[in-house]
Design an enzyme around this catalytic site. Structure first.
Site, PDB file in Angstrom:
ATOM      1  N   ASP A 128     -13.960   2.627  -1.783  1.00  0.00           N
ATOM      2  CA  ASP A 128     -13.776   3.554  -2.889  1.00  0.00           C
ATOM      3  C   ASP A 128     -12.874   2.972  -3.960  1.00  0.00           C
ATOM      4  O   ASP A 128     -12.612   3.631  -4.982  1.00  0.00           O
ATOM      5  CB  ASP A 128     -13.221   4.891  -2.387  1.00  0.00           C
ATOM      6  CG  ASP A 128     -11.944   4.718  -1.583  1.00  0.00           C
ATOM      7  OD1 ASP A 128     -11.656   3.584  -1.160  1.00  0.00           O
ATOM      8  OD2 ASP A 128     -11.235   5.717  -1.353  1.00  0.00           O
ATOM      9  N   HIS A 129     -12.384   1.748  -3.740  1.00  0.00           N
ATOM     10  CA  HIS A 129     -11.616   0.998  -4.737  1.00  0.00           C
ATOM     11  C   HIS A 129     -12.417  -0.233  -5.143  1.00  0.00           C
ATOM     12  O   HIS A 129     -13.376  -0.627  -4.470  1.00  0.00           O
ATOM     13  CB  HIS A 129     -10.263   0.547  -4.182  1.00  0.00           C
ATOM     14  CG  HIS A 129      -9.325   1.675  -3.870  1.00  0.00           C
ATOM     15  ND1 HIS A 129      -8.144   1.876  -4.553  1.00  0.00           N
ATOM     16  CD2 HIS A 129      -9.377   2.659  -2.927  1.00  0.00           C
ATOM     17  CE1 HIS A 129      -7.514   2.935  -4.053  1.00  0.00           C
ATOM     18  NE2 HIS A 129      -8.249   3.426  -3.062  1.00  0.00           N
TER      19      HIS A 129
ATOM     20  N   TYR B 119       0.878  -1.164   0.000  1.00  0.00           N
ATOM     21  CA  TYR B 119       0.000   0.000   0.000  1.00  0.00           C
ATOM     22  C   TYR B 119       0.916   1.215   0.000  1.00  0.00           C
ATOM     23  O   TYR B 119       1.375   1.673   1.049  1.00  0.00           O
ATOM     24  CB  TYR B 119      -0.923  -0.014   1.213  1.00  0.00           C
ATOM     25  CG  TYR B 119      -1.725   1.250   1.400  1.00  0.00           C
ATOM     26  CD1 TYR B 119      -2.374   1.846   0.324  1.00  0.00           C
ATOM     27  CD2 TYR B 119      -1.838   1.853   2.643  1.00  0.00           C
ATOM     28  CE1 TYR B 119      -3.096   3.006   0.478  1.00  0.00           C
ATOM     29  CE2 TYR B 119      -2.575   3.020   2.812  1.00  0.00           C
ATOM     30  CZ  TYR B 119      -3.200   3.593   1.735  1.00  0.00           C
ATOM     31  OH  TYR B 119      -3.928   4.753   1.887  1.00  0.00           O
TER      32      TYR B 119
ATOM     33  N   ASP C  35      -2.201  -1.283  -3.944  1.00  0.00           N
ATOM     34  CA  ASP C  35      -2.498   0.115  -4.257  1.00  0.00           C
ATOM     35  C   ASP C  35      -1.170   0.849  -4.402  1.00  0.00           C
ATOM     36  O   ASP C  35      -0.524   1.198  -3.413  1.00  0.00           O
ATOM     37  CB  ASP C  35      -3.356   0.715  -3.139  1.00  0.00           C
ATOM     38  CG  ASP C  35      -3.783   2.136  -3.429  1.00  0.00           C
ATOM     39  OD1 ASP C  35      -3.357   2.691  -4.455  1.00  0.00           O
ATOM     40  OD2 ASP C  35      -4.535   2.708  -2.614  1.00  0.00           O
TER      41      ASP C  35
END
EC number: 3.1.-.-
Length: 621
Positions: free
Chosen positions: A297-298, A157, A197
Site C-alpha cells: 500500500d506504499h 518505521y 515511514d
C-alpha cells in the site's frame, strides 16, 4: 549510488505481486529493485520465522530489527549490496539498549552516548504519566542505525496513531528519534540520513484533502504535524529531499488505502521520506518516488548520490573515499544476520530435522543398520523381489521423511507379505466338508445389503417434488406388488404386434410408442424442470442494490474490525474514493463534496436481501 526506502507491508506479501512473483528468491527481488542500500519497513516477521533466502540473499549484507515480544508485526530491515558498499558499524534501535550477545564493545558502537528520558520533554498520556525509559519505544522493532562513514543512516518505521491512546507512544517515539539525531549532529558532528515511514504528512500539499479549506485551516493542529513541521522547516536540522527536488508537484503521494481503490484516483498521502542534514545536499543528485511499483500500500522513495563532488577549493572527493570504502570485500558488522547462530552453522534450526537432506541421511543410516542386523542373506529370487518391493515403495511414497518417521519398518531384504483377509471366522471343531448352496438358502449378509440397500436419508430434492400419493393409492400399489412381476418388455429390442403376432416388421422410427411411457417421460421432464427452477430460486444470488446518488450497483464489503459486527457484509457505493468524496455530513461539508467520487451510500447485506425477497413476492403476486 542509490538509497531506497519502501514500506513493503510484509515480506511474505511482496512476492505475491508482479513482477516480484516471477523471482524464486529474495536476491532476485533485491536485484530488480536496483538500489545499493535498500531499507524496508513493516517486515511483519520474526527472527524465528525468517526464511534463509530472506536473511542471507546472496551478496547482500542484511540487518534486521524485530519486536521483542510481538511477532508478525512491525520490523525493519536494511540490505546493503556488498559489491558496492559495506557499513562500518550497525546497531539496532535508537536508545542503545538493544544489544547482541555478547554486547557491542565501545569500538563497535556508533556513538559514545545515547538519549535518556530526561534529555527530552516526554508527551504525557491522558492520566498525565510519562515514560520512565525508552525500552517500550525500542521494543517494537522500529529502527536500525548504520554508519557508512560519510553519513549515519537511520531506517525508521514510526508508529501510527491507530487510536487516541496511541498518540503519546507515537509522539514520544518522534521525540526519541529527534534526540538521537540531535546528538549525532551537534555532539558528534556527523551527517545523518533519516528515511522510512514517518507516518506524518508534512504539509497540506502532501494530503489528498489538502486543497479543501476545512483541511488547511486545522492541518497543523495535530501535534505530530506540528512537530514534523518544526523538524524539517527552515530552522530545523533536516531537509526533505524529495520535496526540495519537486517543490510544487501535487499528488506526490506514497501511501494509499487499497481497500477503497484509492490508488486508482491517487487519493493518498505522503508519509514516506528521505531526510538529510544540509551537509549532504551537495552529494544528492536526484530524488523521487516510484508509484508504478506495486506490491504494497506504499510505494518506494529514493535518492541518488553523486560518484564525486568538487569542493569550493577545487578539490575532488570520490564517494567511495568519503564513505571509507577500502578496495576489496569487507566483513560486515557483527550485528549482520550472517553471524546469527542459526545462519552461521553454530545452531541447528528446527527445519533441518524435516529437510530432504536430513531425511536421506537418516534413511541411509537406519537402512544400513537394519540390513546388517537382518536374518541370513536371501536367495537371488528373494533379492529380486526385495529390490522390486523397495522400488515400488519409494515410488509410491512422496518423500523419505515419512518413512523415517516410523521406526518399526520391515527390513528392505524381506519382501512384504500380503495379508489375507478371512472370509468368515469358523470354530476349530467345525467340519470342513462343503455342500452345494441351494437357491432357497439365505445369501450372506453382505449380499443382502447389496440386494436391499438400507433406507437412505431423504434428499432436499424431495421437498420440491409432487405430493405423496393418497392412502388408497398406496394400498393399491402395495397389493399389486404382491402379484407376480409382469413380463419385462425390451423397448429397444423387437416389440410384438398389438394383435399378439410375431415380431414387428416396422422400422424403429415407425413403431408405435406406448402412451403411458410418453406421459411418464413428460411428467419426469416437468418434475426435473420444477426442481431446477426451485433450486435456482433458492440459491440465486441477490442482486446488489443501487446507490442513491449515482444509481449504480453497489459493492459488497465485509467487516474485519473486531467487534459485534465482525464478519457481517454490507454495501457501499462502488465508485473509488477521491478528493472531496462524500464521507457523510458529519465529516465533510456539503459544499466540499465532489460527486464524481464515492457517495455516502451504506446498506447492510441482510437488509438488502430482505428487500429483494419482498420485491420478488410482490412481483409474484
Amino acid at each position: 549510488m542509490r538509497i531506497l526506502s519502501w514500506n513493503i507491508n510484509g515480506i511474505r506479501t511482496l512476492p505475491k505481486y508482479h513482477p516480484w512473483n516471477t523471482f524464486k528468491t529474495c536476491e532476485g527481488i533485491l536485484d530488480e529493485i536496483n538500489a545499493d542500500i535498500i531499507c524496508f519497513q513493516e517486515m511483519k516477521s520474526s527472527r524465528a520465522n525468517l526464511p534463509r533466502d530472506v536473511a542471507l540473499p546472496g551478496p547482500y549484507h542484511s540487518f534486521f530489527s524485530f519486536p521483542t515480544s510481538k511477532g508478525g508485526y512491525s520490523g525493519v530491515a536494511v540490505y546493503v549490496d556488498s559489491r558496492k558498499v559495506t557499513p562500518l558499524k550497525a546497531e539496532e534501535g535508537l536508545s542503545g539498549k538493544l544489544q547482541p550477545n555478547p554486547p557491542l564493545s565501545a569500538e563497535e558502537r556508533i556513538s559514545p552516548f545515547y538519549p535518556s528520558p530526561h534529555d527530552v520533554d516526554p508527551y504525557a498520556d491522558e492520566e498525565g504519566a510519562v515514560p520512565a525509559s525508552f525500552d517500550a519505544l525500542d521494543g517494537e522493532g522500529r529502527a536500525l542505525v548504520l554508519d557508512f562513514g560519510l553519513f549515519v543512516l537511520v531506517n525508521v518505521y514510526c508508529p501510527a496513531e491507530t487510536s487516541e491512546g496511541r498518540l503519546p507512544f507515537k509522539m514520544n517515539f518522534h521525540l526519541l528519534l529527534q534526540e538521537r539525531v540531535r546528538r549525532l549532529v551537534e555532539d558528534e558532528r556527523r551527517e545523518v540520513v533519516v528515511l522510512g515511514d514517518i507516518n506524518v504528512c508534512a504539509a497540506p500539499i502532501d494530503h489528498c484533502d489538502g486543497h479543501l479549506p476545512s483541511t488547511v485551516a486545522a492541518f497543523y493542529d495535530h501535534p505530530a504535524r506540528a512537530w514534523f513541521r518544526r523538524w524539517i522547516g527552515p530552522d530545523g536540522p533536516m531537509t526533505d529531499v524529495i520535496r526540495q527536488f519537486h517543490p510544487d508537484r501535487k499528488g506526490l503521494f506514497t501511501c494509499w488505502d487499497t481497500r477503497t481503490q484509492a490508488r486508482e484516483t491517487n487519493y493518498g498521502a505522503r508519509i514516506d521520506y528521505v531526510l538529510v542534514t544540509r551537509g549532504l545536499l551537495p552529494w544528492i543528485s536526484a530524488g523521487d518516488i516510484q508509484p508504478a511499483l506495486k506490491g504494497s500500500d506504499h510505494c518506494p522513495v529514493y535518492v541518488d548520490l553523486r560518484d564525486e563532488i568538487t569542493l569550493a577549493s577545487g578539490e575532488t572527493i570520490a564517494l567511495r573515499d568519503a564513505m571509507k570504502q577500502t578496495p576489496g570485500l569487507r566483513d560486515p558488522p557483527r550485528t549482520a544476520a550472517r553471524y546469527w547462530d542459526e545462519f552461521s552453522a553454530r545452531q541447528m534450526v528446527l527445519s533441518a530435522f524435516f529437510g530432504k537432506g536430513a531425511a536421506a541421511k537418516t534413511k541411509t543410516k537406519t537402512g544400513g543398520d537394519t540390513a546388517r542386523s537382518a536374518s541370513p542373506a536371501p536367495t537371488p529370487a528373494a533379492q529380486g523381489s526385495s529390490t522390486s518391493a523397495a522400488a515400488a515403495t519409494s515410488t509410491a511414497t512422496p518423500s523419505a521423511a515419512s518413512l523415517d518417521a516410523e521406526p518399526d519398518h520391515t527390513p528392505l531384504a524381506d519382501p512384504p507379505m500380503k495379508k489375507l483377509k478371512p472370509a468368515q471366522a469358523r470354530p476349530p471343531s467345525q467340519p470342513t466338508t462343503t455342500r452345494k448352496r441351494k437357491a432357497s438358502d439365505n445369501p450372506p449378509a453382505s449380499k443382502k445389503r447389496k440386494a436391499a440397500p438400507a433406507k437412505r436419508q431423504p434428499s432436499i430434492a424431495a421437498f420440491f417434488s409432487k405430493p405423496a400419493p393418497s392412502p388408497s393409492t398406496s394400498a393399491a400399489a402395495s397389493a399389486s406388488s404382491t402379484r407376480p412381476p409382469p413380463e419385462v418388455i425390451d423397448v429397444d429390442g423387437e416389440d410384438e404386434d398389438e394383435n399378439g403376432g410375431g415380431p414387428s416388421t416396422l422400422p424403429p422410427s415407425d413403431r408405435p410408442v406406448p402412451r403411458s411411457n410418453s406421459n411418464s417421460n413428460s411428467s419426469s421432464s416437468n418434475t426435473e424442470k420444477e426442481k431446477a427452477a426451485a433450486w435456482s430460486s433458492l440459491f440465486a444470488p441477490v442482486q446488489p442494490p443501487r446507490c442513491t446518488v449515482h444509481d449504480e450497483p453497489a459493492r459488497l464489503y465485509t467487516v474485519n474490525k473486531p467487534g459485534p459486527n465482525r464478519g457481517k457484509t454490507f454495501y457501499l457505493c462502488a465508485r473509488p474514493v477521491g478528493p472531496g468524496y462524500d464521507k457523510g455530513r458529519g465529516e465533510r461539508l456539503r459544499e466540499e463534496v465532489d460527486h464524481r467520487y464515492r457517495c455516502n451510500y451504506f446498506k447492510w447485506a441482510s437488509e438488502a436481501r430482505r428487500e429483494a425477497k419482498a420485491k420478488a413476492r410482490a412481483q409474484g403476486s
